[in-house]
Scaffold this active site. Sequence first.
Site, PDB file in Angstrom:
ATOM      1  CB  SER A 135      -0.915  -0.011   1.230  1.00  0.00           C
ATOM      2  OG  SER A 135      -1.528   1.243   1.394  1.00  0.00           O
TER       3      SER A 135
ATOM      4  CG  MET B  13      11.786 -14.360  -7.419  1.00  0.00           C
ATOM      5  SD  MET B  13      10.105 -14.275  -6.794  1.00  0.00           S
ATOM      6  CE  MET B  13       9.338 -13.384  -8.135  1.00  0.00           C
TER       7      MET B  13
ATOM      8  NE  ARG C 182      22.578 -30.621 -12.659  1.00  0.00           N
ATOM      9  CZ  ARG C 182      23.740 -30.122 -13.076  1.00  0.00           C
ATOM     10  NH1 ARG C 182      24.354 -30.650 -14.110  1.00  0.00           N
ATOM     11  NH2 ARG C 182      24.299 -29.116 -12.461  1.00  0.00           N
TER      12      ARG C 182
ATOM     13  CG  ASP D  42      12.752 -12.117  -0.816  1.00  0.00           C
ATOM     14  OD1 ASP D  42      12.555 -12.924  -1.737  1.00  0.00           O
ATOM     15  OD2 ASP D  42      12.411 -10.920  -0.879  1.00  0.00           O
TER      16      ASP D  42
HETATM   17  O1  F6P Z   1       9.859 -10.285  -1.649  1.00  0.00           O
HETATM   18  C1  F6P Z   1       9.445 -11.380  -2.374  1.00  0.00           C
HETATM   19  C2  F6P Z   1       9.720 -11.189  -3.840  1.00  0.00           C
HETATM   20  O2  F6P Z   1       9.248 -12.317  -4.540  1.00  0.00           O
HETATM   21  C3  F6P Z   1      11.167 -10.906  -4.219  1.00  0.00           C
HETATM   22  O3  F6P Z   1      11.958 -12.068  -4.239  1.00  0.00           O
HETATM   23  C4  F6P Z   1      11.022 -10.235  -5.545  1.00  0.00           C
HETATM   24  O4  F6P Z   1      12.075  -9.354  -5.779  1.00  0.00           O
HETATM   25  C5  F6P Z   1       9.735  -9.461  -5.395  1.00  0.00           C
HETATM   26  O5  F6P Z   1       9.011 -10.069  -4.326  1.00  0.00           O
HETATM   27  C6  F6P Z   1       8.859  -9.428  -6.619  1.00  0.00           C
HETATM   28  O6  F6P Z   1       7.801  -8.577  -6.370  1.00  0.00           O
HETATM   29  P1  F6P Z   1       6.473  -8.504  -7.244  1.00  0.00           P
HETATM   30  O7  F6P Z   1       5.611  -9.656  -6.854  1.00  0.00           O
HETATM   31  O8  F6P Z   1       5.871  -7.197  -6.879  1.00  0.00           O
HETATM   32  O9  F6P Z   1       6.885  -8.598  -8.674  1.00  0.00           O
END
Ligand code: F6P
Length: 323
Positions: A73, A170, A155, A128
């Site tokens: 938000s 990610m 792989r 994360d």
């Molecule tokens: O924080 C979780 C996460 O998946 C990160 O690994 C990534 O950088 C980000 O959110 C992606 O965000 P969004 O869902 O807004 O694209």
Amino acid sequence: MKRIGVFTSGGDAPGMNACVRAVVRAAVYHGLEVYGIMRGYSGMIKGEFVRMDSASVANTVQRGGTILKSARSQKFMTKEGRQQAFDQLVNNGIEGLVAIGGNGTFTGATIFEQEFGIPTVGAPGTIDNDLYGTDYTIGYDTAVNTALEAIDKIRDTADSHDRCFFVEVMGRDSGYIAIPCAIGGGAEIVMVPETAMSVEAVIENLQNSYTRHKTSFIVVVAEGEEEGNVHHVARRVKEALPQLDTRVTIVGHIQRGGSPTAADRLLASQLGIAAVEGLMNGMKNVMAGIVDRKLMYTPFDDTIHKRKVINQSFMRMVEILSV
Ligand code: F6P
């Protein structure tokens, strides 16, 4: 305290539902009324509150995503937005909050408490694993396993075609997902934001492996890697080593979904209960986490500002294991 609210905020993570369930059931167990707040702070501002009981979280422990939905938000970042959220909470008699999310969520909760005195206890919900104050965050284990499964499949095709794959996983500013994927997925190289590795070093490593007659290669690149994105790294390698047949795969948001692993369900359940009991014991601005197998409450200020350090020996493991 008689009535509490629970919400999920920021990027969703597998296990968030298990945590919401634990919060609701712990509240019911302790005789508290509990409201689900839809879409994080955004729904708090709009008064999107749903009365929850034990039955409202039935059949959710195994589900990915979040039944409360999630949002980031912008309005809650303004004083006006927070005032509206406060008014909504007061009108609905909600006296304390459980926030399931990451650093952005806890930053908002801290400011909100300072301005309006509504206490929040947090549970770490993010794939994360970048939060200080807990060894693992809710969703991390599932995300790693999802990414690892993808790497196993890559792989197979890399091996069939003698190719070099650059796989982006990610993690925003952190290599927590990338490192176990590299170790478990048998990658030649891992590039993470926490440790500087130049593209030249990657090229040299791949050149050496090629000379040693390796025919297929996996390079795991964490999103947010300082050398640039995965396409940039792959292009530079291709320019230097045109003999390699290179491909790029971005695992992406697949990592955010799916049924949580046993480890994530257990962690989510433990921390959901701990968050409610923390609130009942008068805690505020703290996150429940597990450190060295023990339940700990860490001030939001530390979870936000202290950096969880990557274990450098894991980087060394990737090097040794790819010999
Ligand atoms: O924080 C979780 C996460 O998946 C990160 O690994 C990534 O950088 C980000 O959110 C992606 O965000 P969004 O869902 O807004 O694209």
